[in-house]
Design a protein around this motif. Structure first.
Motif, mmCIF file in Angstrom:
data_model
loop_
_atom_site.group_PDB
_atom_site.id
_atom_site.type_symbol
_atom_site.label_atom_id
_atom_site.label_comp_id
_atom_site.label_asym_id
_atom_site.label_seq_id
_atom_site.Cartn_x
_atom_site.Cartn_y
_atom_site.Cartn_z
ATOM 1 N N ASP A 1 56.606 11.239 -49.473
ATOM 2 C CA ASP A 1 56.638 12.234 -48.393
ATOM 3 C C ASP A 1 55.247 12.819 -48.148
ATOM 4 O O ASP A 1 54.872 13.088 -47.000
ATOM 5 N N GLY A 2 54.481 13.008 -49.226
ATOM 6 C CA GLY A 2 53.133 13.539 -49.076
ATOM 7 C C GLY A 2 52.220 12.591 -48.327
ATOM 8 O O GLY A 2 51.448 13.007 -47.449
ATOM 9 N N ARG A 3 52.301 11.320 -48.670
ATOM 10 C CA ARG A 3 51.468 10.323 -47.978
ATOM 11 C C ARG A 3 51.834 10.274 -46.492
ATOM 12 O O ARG A 3 50.954 10.190 -45.617
ATOM 13 N N GLU A 4 53.115 10.298 -46.211
ATOM 14 C CA GLU A 4 53.573 10.256 -44.823
ATOM 15 C C GLU A 4 53.100 11.489 -44.054
ATOM 16 O O GLU A 4 52.700 11.395 -42.891
ATOM 17 N N ALA A 5 53.141 12.648 -44.727
ATOM 18 C CA ALA A 5 52.725 13.884 -44.070
ATOM 19 C C ALA A 5 51.248 13.848 -43.699
ATOM 20 O O ALA A 5 50.854 14.294 -42.617
ATOM 21 N N LEU A 6 50.421 13.306 -44.572
ATOM 22 C CA LEU A 6 48.985 13.256 -44.299
ATOM 23 C C LEU A 6 48.654 12.267 -43.187
ATOM 24 O O LEU A 6 47.592 12.366 -42.558
ATOM 25 N N ALA A 7 49.543 11.338 -42.936
ATOM 26 C CA ALA A 7 49.322 10.370 -41.857
ATOM 27 C C ALA A 7 49.853 10.878 -40.518
ATOM 28 O O ALA A 7 49.652 10.235 -39.484
ATOM 29 N N SER A 8 50.521 12.032 -40.537
ATOM 30 C CA SER A 8 51.143 12.579 -39.337
ATOM 31 C C SER A 8 50.298 13.706 -38.765
ATOM 32 O O SER A 8 49.530 14.369 -39.471
ATOM 33 N N ASP A 9 50.447 13.937 -37.455
ATOM 34 C CA ASP A 9 49.759 15.054 -36.813
ATOM 35 C C ASP A 9 50.631 16.307 -36.780
ATOM 36 O O ASP A 9 50.176 17.361 -36.334
ATOM 37 N N ARG A 10 51.866 16.186 -37.282
ATOM 38 C CA ARG A 10 52.809 17.308 -37.230
ATOM 39 C C ARG A 10 53.119 17.781 -38.646
ATOM 40 O O ARG A 10 53.401 16.969 -39.530
ATOM 41 N N PRO A 11 53.081 19.084 -38.914
ATOM 42 C CA PRO A 11 53.432 19.576 -40.247
ATOM 43 C C PRO A 11 54.876 19.212 -40.612
ATOM 44 O O PRO A 11 55.741 19.116 -39.731
ATOM 45 N N THR A 12 55.119 19.043 -41.890
ATOM 46 C CA THR A 12 56.456 18.681 -42.349
ATOM 47 C C THR A 12 56.873 19.561 -43.525
ATOM 48 O O THR A 12 56.044 19.984 -44.340
ATOM 49 N N GLY B 1 40.586 20.438 -42.127
ATOM 50 C CA GLY B 1 40.477 20.217 -40.694
ATOM 51 C C GLY B 1 41.476 19.158 -40.249
ATOM 52 O O GLY B 1 42.647 19.181 -40.613
ATOM 53 N N ASP B 2 40.980 18.191 -39.481
ATOM 54 C CA ASP B 2 41.835 17.083 -39.041
ATOM 55 C C ASP B 2 41.630 15.834 -39.893
ATOM 56 O O ASP B 2 42.162 14.766 -39.582
ATOM 57 N N SER B 3 40.861 15.968 -40.958
ATOM 58 C CA SER B 3 40.548 14.814 -41.804
ATOM 59 C C SER B 3 41.743 14.417 -42.661
ATOM 60 O O SER B 3 42.504 15.257 -43.121
ATOM 61 N N ARG B 4 41.899 13.113 -42.882
ATOM 62 C CA ARG B 4 42.926 12.606 -43.787
ATOM 63 C C ARG B 4 42.373 12.483 -45.208
ATOM 64 O O ARG B 4 43.077 12.133 -46.138
ATOM 65 N N GLU B 5 41.086 12.770 -45.361
ATOM 66 C CA GLU B 5 40.433 12.635 -46.653
ATOM 67 C C GLU B 5 40.320 14.004 -47.330
ATOM 68 O O GLU B 5 40.451 15.053 -46.712
ATOM 69 N N ASP B 6 40.064 13.970 -48.642
ATOM 70 C CA ASP B 6 39.788 15.186 -49.425
ATOM 71 C C ASP B 6 40.923 16.213 -49.380
ATOM 72 O O ASP B 6 40.693 17.421 -49.434
ATOM 73 N N ALA B 7 42.158 15.742 -49.261
ATOM 74 C CA ALA B 7 43.296 16.657 -49.256
ATOM 75 C C ALA B 7 43.466 17.294 -50.636
ATOM 76 O O ALA B 7 43.114 16.701 -51.665
ATOM 77 N N LEU B 8 44.007 18.504 -50.650
ATOM 78 C CA LEU B 8 44.295 19.227 -51.885
ATOM 79 C C LEU B 8 45.799 19.459 -52.003
ATOM 80 O O LEU B 8 46.545 19.370 -51.018
ATOM 81 N N VAL B 9 46.246 19.801 -53.215
ATOM 82 C CA VAL B 9 47.667 20.034 -53.451
ATOM 83 C C VAL B 9 47.826 21.161 -54.465
ATOM 84 O O VAL B 9 46.983 21.327 -55.367
ATOM 85 N N SER B 10 48.871 21.956 -54.305
ATOM 86 C CA SER B 10 49.235 22.964 -55.304
ATOM 87 C C SER B 10 50.683 22.719 -55.716
ATOM 88 O O SER B 10 51.467 22.127 -54.958
ATOM 89 N N PHE B 11 51.022 23.182 -56.910
ATOM 90 C CA PHE B 11 52.390 23.040 -57.410
ATOM 91 C C PHE B 11 52.788 24.354 -58.061
ATOM 92 O O PHE B 11 52.130 24.815 -59.008
#
Length: 451
Positions: A320-331, A387-397
């Protein structure tokens, strides 16, 4: 409004109930007997949080695993053994015992037909969670997110999902929310279910009373609990209980007592917790806590099967995370299930001390605590894009509103690199599947108590 008066002050001190240092947890536990309810614990404040995005980032994806809210006991056997005991001792009751039994038998008229049902308190817990999640993440909820909620087929989980989503809609009735419930979701929502194909006969045996843990729990009970002392508060002649298993009876009384905090005031106002002294509640919890550790945690004797079975949920979070980063819409992906499943997921992820192993049942309470998965417990994963980049994403848990430590290098605050998260947990999923493929062939004798 019903109040368990003896313990109200202690309960109100437990607002942030999860991620204290060990010494602080130990101190707090001493003044909050309600925590000795373990998975029946109802915190005075239900917490959920989406950490604010780091500078230059925005949240684009949320994935949660939510436990249902407060419920009636799901143990029909507990109701049966209590009724048997009170009928057997009808003419040998202390004055307190008569009062206790009368209150129970009145309560049981409703409780036995509402086994496992969500209470009004549980519904309210999930509504508060939904409202708090909305308020904590304007980045997502103000940007027309796609919200998908799924639940196990169990009514208390399904109703918890509905309460949570209703709260979101009360905040913004234009939100795109779809709710679903199906057996097809069990692989990741509750692989321990008898309806799930991943739940093999060997797994069912591990969680049965024929496995090693049941004998160890009975041994702990005999060492830690003075059952005669407790039962003498109810009965003048304990011989009337001959033929009734003491361990099963005290376990049922403990569930009744600590479960009081889950029950609505219009159903029951009697405080069954008055039967137990605080140290006795603690001892009963310690036994039950080990049970959860043995069958859903990293106890070496379950050979990983107690928690590795949760790999599909972790795998889904990654996908789901990979799919979200490839989308332009928040999920937003909301998952509603049960206590043991969340324990298994946290153990698989080695979050905090959930993955810590020990062969000593008496050490478990010092680091692995079932009350940290109280009613309405929740784990929340959030992904942030730069920003709009698909790179350098961060995650929290986050677990119950408190950031959980993961076996990864942080990049500041409570954030991890998404690439590191993906790499590590993809390997975790792979290793779990390989391990299960080996232990799938285990004979059940491997998991029996050794004489």
């Amino acid at each position: 409004m019903k109040v368990i008066q003896k313990y109200l002050l202690a309960a109100l001190t437990g607002l942030a109930f999860l991620a204290f240092p060990s010494s602080a947890i130990a101190r707090e536990r001493e003044i909050d007997p309600l925590k000795y309810g373990g998975v029946y614990y109802v915190p005075s404040e239900t917490m959920i949080d989406v950490p604010a995005a780091p500078e230059g980032y925005k949240a684009v994806h949320i994935s949660t695993y939510n436990r249902h809210g407060a419920r009636y006991s799901e143990s029909e056997s507990a109701y049966r053994v209590l009724k048997q005991a009170f009928e057997a001792g009808e003419n040998s009751m202390t004055p307190y015992g008569k009062e206790f039994a009368d209150a129970y038998l009145e309560f049981e008229k409703i409780a036995h037909i509402r086994v496992g049902d969500l209470t009004h308190l549980g519904w309210d817990q999930l509504k508060r969670l939904g409202a708090k999640m909305y308020d904590s993440c304007p980045d997502i909820f103000s940007a027309d997110p796609e919200i998908r909620a799924i639940s196990t087929y169990v009514p208390r989980a399904l109703l918890s999902m509905t309460a949570f989503c209703n709260a979101l809609l009360e905040k913004d009735n234009t939100l795109d929310i779809r709710e679903e419930e199906s057996l097809m979701f069990l692989d990741y929502l509750n692989p321990y279910s008898p309806h799930c194909e991943l739940n093999l006969p060997v797994d069912q045996f591990i969680r049965s009373k024929k496995a090693w843990w049941y004998g160890e729990c009975r041994d702990m009970f005999n060492k830690l609990v003075d059952s005669d002392k407790i039962l003498s508060r109810l009965f003048t002649d304990l011989s009337v209980l001959e033929g009734i298993d003491r361990f099963e009876l005290l376990t049922a009384l403990h569930v009744l007592a600590v479960g009081t905090q889950c029950i609505d005031s219009h159903v029951c106002t009697y405080d069954f917790m008055t039967l137990f002294k605080e140290k006795e509640l603690k001892a009963m919890w310690e036994v039950d806590n080990y049970r959860f550790y043995a069958i859903k945690g990293p106890c070496p004797k379950n050979r990983g099967r107690g928690y590795q079975i949760m790999w599909p949920m972790l795998d889904k979070m990654l996908a789901d995370g990979r799919e979200a980063l490839a989308s332009d819409r928040p999920t937003v992906k909301l998952h509603f299930g049960h206590d043991g499943c969340l324990m298994g997921l946290l153990t698989l992820m080695d979050a905090g001390e959930w993955g810590r192993e020990t062969d000593d049942p008496y050490e478990v309470k010092d680091f692995w605590r079932s009350y940290e998965i109280p009613m309405a417990a929740n784990a929340c994963l959030t992904i942030y894009r730069k920003g709009d980049s698909r790179e350098d994403a961060l995650v929290s848990f986050v677990l119950n509103g408190i950031p959980a430590d993961l076996p990864l290098e942080k990049v500041g605050g409570c954030y991890y690199r998404w690439d590191d998260f993906c790499r590590h947990y993809t390997e975790t999923v792979s290793n779990a599947r390989k391990s299960l493929a080996v232990t799938d062939r285990d004979p059940v004798d491997v998991y029996k108590k050794l004489d």
